[in-house]
Design an enzyme around this catalytic site. Structure first.
Site, PDB file in Angstrom:
ATOM      1  N   LYS A  80       0.767  -1.270  -0.009  1.00  0.00           N
ATOM      2  CA  LYS A  80      -0.012  -0.035   0.010  1.00  0.00           C
ATOM      3  C   LYS A  80       0.948   1.274  -0.076  1.00  0.00           C
ATOM      4  O   LYS A  80       1.891   1.113   0.351  1.00  0.00           O
ATOM      5  CB  LYS A  80      -1.006  -0.167   1.209  1.00  0.00           C
ATOM      6  N   ARG A 102      -3.741 -10.132   4.844  1.00  0.00           N
ATOM      7  CA  ARG A 102      -4.127 -10.197   3.319  1.00  0.00           C
ATOM      8  C   ARG A 102      -2.869  -9.674   2.418  1.00  0.00           C
ATOM      9  O   ARG A 102      -2.434  -8.556   2.774  1.00  0.00           O
ATOM     10  CB  ARG A 102      -5.361  -9.282   3.261  1.00  0.00           C
TER      11      ARG A 102
HETATM   12  N1  HH2 Z   1      -7.600  -3.766   0.818  1.00  0.00           N
HETATM   13  C1  HH2 Z   1      -7.697  -3.613  -0.339  1.00  0.00           C
HETATM   14  C2  HH2 Z   1      -8.874  -4.366  -0.917  1.00  0.00           C
HETATM   15  N2  HH2 Z   1      -9.732  -4.938   0.045  1.00  0.00           N
HETATM   16  N3  HH2 Z   1     -10.031  -5.911   2.209  1.00  0.00           N
HETATM   17  C3  HH2 Z   1      -9.981  -5.857   3.441  1.00  0.00           C
HETATM   18  N4  HH2 Z   1     -10.528  -6.790   4.298  1.00  0.00           N
HETATM   19  N5  HH2 Z   1      -8.859  -5.238   3.911  1.00  0.00           N
HETATM   20  C4  HH2 Z   1      -7.888  -4.518   3.190  1.00  0.00           C
HETATM   21  O1  HH2 Z   1      -7.034  -3.842   3.645  1.00  0.00           O
HETATM   22  C5  HH2 Z   1      -8.201  -4.412   1.512  1.00  0.00           C
HETATM   23  C6  HH2 Z   1      -9.506  -5.115   1.331  1.00  0.00           C
HETATM   24  C7  HH2 Z   1      -7.237  -2.837  -1.237  1.00  0.00           C
HETATM   25  O2  HH2 Z   1      -6.032  -3.727  -1.986  1.00  0.00           O
HETATM   26  P1  HH2 Z   1      -6.303  -4.505  -3.142  1.00  0.00           P
HETATM   27  O3  HH2 Z   1      -7.123  -5.379  -3.485  1.00  0.00           O
HETATM   28  O4  HH2 Z   1      -4.778  -5.017  -3.658  1.00  0.00           O
HETATM   29  O5  HH2 Z   1      -6.189  -3.201  -4.303  1.00  0.00           O
HETATM   30  P2  HH2 Z   1      -7.483  -2.527  -5.156  1.00  0.00           P
HETATM   31  O6  HH2 Z   1      -8.508  -2.316  -4.069  1.00  0.00           O
HETATM   32  O7  HH2 Z   1      -6.777  -1.676  -5.925  1.00  0.00           O
HETATM   33  O8  HH2 Z   1      -7.994  -3.865  -5.996  1.00  0.00           O
END
Ligand code: HH2
Length: 414
Positions: free
Chosen positions: A361, A395
């Site tokens: 992040k 995660r």
């Molecule tokens: N972070 C993201 C998405 N979903 N869910 C939970 N429970 N906790 C988190 O910290 C979280 C999440 C963002 O990360 P990522 O899925 O890699 O990116 P994007 O939202 O751009 O797909």
């Protein structure tokens, strides 16, 4: 929603029920500035500094007269409390208090306060509830099996089926490629696969439900067939997408809005008896990073999560069904994120497993200058800190590296 800061109609007004109580462990270096922020008198700071060995309890939303009486009660029992110095100065607003004392002393408060005025009897019950929740075993039950039994922490591998995710957007748009990546993460040791078909990066636009389901379902169906024993989670804020995913074999739902964006989400998960991740976010992804502000980050995030937990409990969910998540990077400044990782004991004291997702992040970029593809060391540093402070699920994008980190960190005494 925020259980500790007054009613939504009168923000900041104190309440005589529904206090925001949570465990807070202050490191020696944090104690003085923390207590000074509570506007405690000088004498109280000195006395508390001597008594604050173990974790204490912060309680928000008290009538100032209750705070003063609470301090006298706790001191008589062998503990102490940081309360505002002058009752008059705070007469018209709610106050926060910090209660210090051994587990034994704090555990006697429900009894000592049972006939006390100003809402203290209710607070005493809440303190008892907080201590009970903080001490209960963490559970995550999927298809009748507790994934956390005998395990300190689980790894949730991220499978982004989006064109625009912040770190791997577009890489797994083709369903066969996505399914192969999911299988590879399972092979590397992921305990849960989290499939997401809508990016939630800051500034992102929502995707219509049909489009989200269209990206998600072919991969979910393929993975359900190739990995019948795997735990498949779906990252969505829409109950319609969640329901289609559950029909296609998903095991649990991860909702970054904790059921706020779709009021049908919590009832759906309760009805289908599937676990739900309740993540903290202020606002929506499109605007959440526009000047986020917290006066007491840990207290406010914990209080707001508690509001979501209460709603889920009222819908019939409980231990085994719920996971909570402070939402790293969701409507937060860098310092809000680091203080939440550092004080994970506070949301953990709500009594449910805590999930932390710092993987790649922008916080890591902000602190180190590293571009998104070079943030694994920072990710592992934050995730290790989170694990040592009680995280039950991490995660992650990089499963293999985390399996090794987890094997080493988990060898340290809990
Ligand atoms: N972070 C993201 C998405 N979903 N869910 C939970 N429970 N906790 C988190 O910290 C979280 C999440 C963002 O990360 P990522 O899925 O890699 O990116 P994007 O939202 O751009 O797909």
């Amino acid at each position: 929603m925020d259980a500790g800061r007054g009613t939504p109609e009168r923000p900041g007004a104190f309440r005589t029920s529904g206090f925001n109580c949570f465990v807070l462990a202050l490191s020696p270096g944090e104690r003085r500035p923390y207590l000074e922020r509570l506007e405690t008198g000088r004498g109280a700071v000195a006395s508390l500094m001597n008594r604050m060995d173990g974790p204490g309890i912060q309680a928000d939303g008290l009538d100032p007269r209750a705070a003063a009486l609470l301090r006298r009660t706790l001191m008589a029992a062998g503990g102490d409390a940081a309360v505002p110095e002058s009752v008059d100065r705070f007469a018209d607003k709610a106050v926060a208090v910090y209660l210090a004392g051994s587990r034994d002393v704090l555990g006697r408060l429900p009894f000592l306060l049972k006939d006390a005025p100003y809402g203290l009897a209710e607070l005493g019950r809440e303190i008892g509830d907080c201590l009970r929740r903080a001490g209960r075993p963490r559970r995550l039950v999927v298809r009748g099996r507790d994934l956390l039994e005998g395990r300190r922490c689980l790894i949730m591998g991220i499978l982004n089926l989006t064109p625009d995710s912040f770190s791997d957007g577009g890489r797994y748009l083709a369903p066969d490629r996505a399914a192969a990546h999911g299988e590879a993460m399972a092979e590397e040791g992921a305990d849960i696969l989290d499939l997401g078909a809508e990016s939630s990066r800051p500034g992102s636009e929502p995707v219509p439900a049909e489009e989200e389901a269209g990206r998600l379902l072919p991969v979910l169906v393929a993975l359900r067939a190739s990995l019948p024993g795997a735990v498949l989670s779906v990252d969505t804020t829409k109950a319609a997408v969640a329901e289609a995913a559950l029909d296609a074999g998903a095991d649990m739902i991860n909702d970054i809005s904790a059921g706020r964006m779709d009021p049908a989400m919590i009832p759906l998960c309760a009805r289908r008896r599937v676990p739900l991740v309740l993540m903290h976010m202020r606002g929506v992804p499109k605007t959440m990073q526009e000047e986020p502000f917290y006066r007491d980050t840990v207290g406010e995030v914990t209080g707001e999560l508690r509001g979501r937990v209460t709603e889920a409990e009222e819908a019939g969910m409980g231990p085994g069904d719920l996971v909570i998540d402070p939402g790293i990077g969701f409507g937060k400044r860098p310092r809000d994120n680091t203080v939440l990782i550092h004080h994970l004991e506070a949301p953990a004291s709500l009594g449910y497993p805590v999930l932390v997702g710092a993987s790649r992040k922008s916080l890591i970029g902000f602190l180190s200058g590293a571009p998104v593809e070079e943030r694994l060391p920072g990710t592992i540093a934050f995730h290790t800190a989170a694990l040592l402070r009680g995280a039950s699920i991490l995660r992650v994008h990089d499963v293999k590296a985390h399996v090794q980190a987890l094997a080493c960190t988990s060898a340290l005494p809990a």
